[in-house]
Scaffold this active site. Sequence first.
Site, PDB file in Angstrom:
ATOM      1  CD  GLN A 104       7.399   0.089   5.631  1.00 12.50           C
ATOM      2  OE1 GLN A 104       6.962   0.629   4.618  1.00 12.50           O
ATOM      3  NE2 GLN A 104       7.011  -1.107   6.017  1.00 12.50           N
ATOM      4  CE1 TYR A 187       9.031  -2.819  -3.176  1.00  9.66           C
ATOM      5  CE2 TYR A 187       7.792  -3.466  -1.229  1.00  9.66           C
ATOM      6  CZ  TYR A 187       7.826  -2.973  -2.521  1.00  9.66           C
ATOM      7  OH  TYR A 187       6.666  -2.658  -3.167  1.00  9.66           O
ATOM      8  N   GLY A 333      -4.239  -1.916   7.829  1.00 10.54           N
ATOM      9  CA  GLY A 333      -3.859  -1.135   6.649  1.00 10.54           C
ATOM     10  C   GLY A 333      -5.055  -0.485   5.997  1.00 10.54           C
TER      11      GLY A 333
HETATM   12  C1  LIG Z   1      -2.462   1.334  -0.882  1.00  9.42           C
HETATM   13  C2  LIG Z   1      -1.530   0.431  -0.119  1.00  9.42           C
HETATM   14  C3  LIG Z   1      -0.223   0.825   0.087  1.00  9.42           C
HETATM   15  C4  LIG Z   1       0.652   0.027   0.825  1.00  9.42           C
HETATM   16  N1  LIG Z   1       1.920   0.472   1.066  1.00  9.42           N
HETATM   17  C5  LIG Z   1       2.752  -0.240   1.868  1.00  9.42           C
HETATM   18  C6  LIG Z   1       4.033   0.262   2.233  1.00  9.42           C
HETATM   19  O1  LIG Z   1       4.422   1.362   1.858  1.00  9.42           O
HETATM   20  N2  LIG Z   1       4.794  -0.501   3.056  1.00  9.42           N
HETATM   21  C7  LIG Z   1       4.365  -1.722   3.542  1.00  9.42           C
HETATM   22  O2  LIG Z   1       5.081  -2.362   4.314  1.00  9.42           O
HETATM   23  N3  LIG Z   1       3.167  -2.207   3.210  1.00  9.42           N
HETATM   24  C8  LIG Z   1       2.337  -1.500   2.409  1.00  9.42           C
HETATM   25  N4  LIG Z   1       1.087  -1.969   2.133  1.00  9.42           N
HETATM   26  C9  LIG Z   1       0.614  -3.193   2.822  1.00  9.42           C
HETATM   27  C10 LIG Z   1      -0.132  -2.830   4.098  1.00  9.42           C
HETATM   28  O3  LIG Z   1       0.693  -2.152   5.021  1.00  9.42           O
HETATM   29  C11 LIG Z   1      -0.665  -4.082   4.795  1.00  9.42           C
HETATM   30  O4  LIG Z   1       0.429  -4.924   5.081  1.00  9.42           O
HETATM   31  C12 LIG Z   1      -1.692  -4.812   3.958  1.00  9.42           C
HETATM   32  O5  LIG Z   1      -2.654  -3.914   3.405  1.00  9.42           O
HETATM   33  C13 LIG Z   1      -2.427  -5.864   4.797  1.00  9.42           C
HETATM   34  O6  LIG Z   1      -3.078  -5.280   5.922  1.00  9.42           O
HETATM   35  P1  LIG Z   1      -4.667  -4.993   5.925  1.00  9.42           P
HETATM   36  O7  LIG Z   1      -5.302  -6.321   5.567  1.00  9.42           O
HETATM   37  O8  LIG Z   1      -5.010  -4.538   7.297  1.00  9.42           O
HETATM   38  O9  LIG Z   1      -4.943  -3.964   4.871  1.00  9.42           O
HETATM   39  C14 LIG Z   1       0.208  -1.214   1.358  1.00  9.42           C
HETATM   40  C15 LIG Z   1      -1.119  -1.619   1.123  1.00  9.42           C
HETATM   41  C16 LIG Z   1      -1.975  -0.821   0.399  1.00  9.42           C
HETATM   42  C17 LIG Z   1      -3.394  -1.280   0.203  1.00  9.42           C
END
Ligand SMILES: Cc1cc2nc3c(=O)[nH]c(=O)nc-3n(C[C@H](O)[C@H](O)[C@H](O)COP(=O)(O)O)c2cc1C
Length: 384
Positions: A104, A187, A333
Amino acid sequence: MAPATVASLFEPIQLGPLTLRNRVFISALTRNRSVPTNIPNAVNLEYYQQRAKSAGLIITEAVLITPQGSEWPHAPGIWSKEQVAGWRKITDAVHKEGSFIFAQLWHLGRISHPDAPEQKAAGVPVYAPSAIAARGGKFRFIPGEPGYVTPTAIDDPTILLDLFEKAAVNAKEAGFDGVELHGANGYLVHQFLDSSSNTRTDSWGGSAASRSKFGLLVLERLNKVFGKDRVGIKLSPTGGYNDMGMPLEETIETFTHFITEADKLGIAYIDLVRYVDQLDPVFDGKKRGTKHDVISTYAHLMKNAKVFSNGGWTGEEAAAAVKDGKVQGVFFGMGWINHPDFAARLEHGKPLDNPLDYTTLYGKYYASEEEQRKGYVDYPAAEY
Ligand SMILES: Cc1cc2nc3c(=O)[nH]c(=O)nc-3n(C[C@H](O)[C@H](O)[C@H](O)COP(=O)(O)O)c2cc1C
């Protein structure tokens, strides 16, 4: 055999030249563990290897394309030979486990701090489309724990396009199967798209088409390096996080234009992130984001790219959406943080019962390798 409630997630899917073994993907997760520098290390390798045993596709944590003052000082980068060598070991390990991995690519834009060591070392200002600060932020490792600053409006954004292209060249050399452009979460790419952070009056701002120009040109550069069907993008049209968001009509106009044009470029997929309440901050007593159903609003625009989604999906809900043809794959995530074998648990009907340790989500700034492992590579897999 997978339980009937999730079976559709375990039908293989073709992503360009890649045959993914299932549709249970890992979304980018910044874990801030590339200690002590920004070079991917042996603990990072172990983390990805554990998850590669069952994931259909892995998107790395956000990878800095150039030295920047991130709130996460141990996020990995991809600008140096050492970083490329570190990633090479990880991509090799992932391939040995039968999975695939995209990097990414991340430029923070205004979500960077000029006093952070990496930003100082870079010797350039914090660039963004316009000189408008995001509200919020907390740089815990800088004295006084400051928030976001007013960035410098970049004169010539093509300088930034060059940085993305160079990062893609490095990602290819590091053995990645493709790259995902980080177009979400406020971003740089998102800052160009959103009229609250982009008030430029030249060809890079103004209409939906002009605000889309930057992201579309980045995608063209990435395609040039990786070829068709090896580039994806993550978008969060509902905004909120990092002070993003436009009125609903303008949001739909902007993302309709962007997605339609991105789709024509022959990219592999677009990841539409759904509205997630916890990621939407409150400013002036109101939620910042613009809630709407991203799948029903935008998926029909995608004639070539695969429709993937992310944001609060459960396995069962994701399987139903795949079965109904609404999406073709889903990124998870949080579920992967505390379950290294998340996809295998779904496939074998095992419970998702590892408690999540919130205190170790982003690691510790100045910790030993042993401490970095906590809440990162020490979550157990289920017994099969
Ligand atoms: C600890 C953490 C770090 C994350 N880092 C990124 C990242 O580096 N890039 C990104 O696009 N989203 C990042 N996210 C967002 C997740 O990729 C995802 O979009 C979000 O958690 C929603 O999905 P989920 O409900 O399945 O967790 C992060 C989320 C968490 C909790």
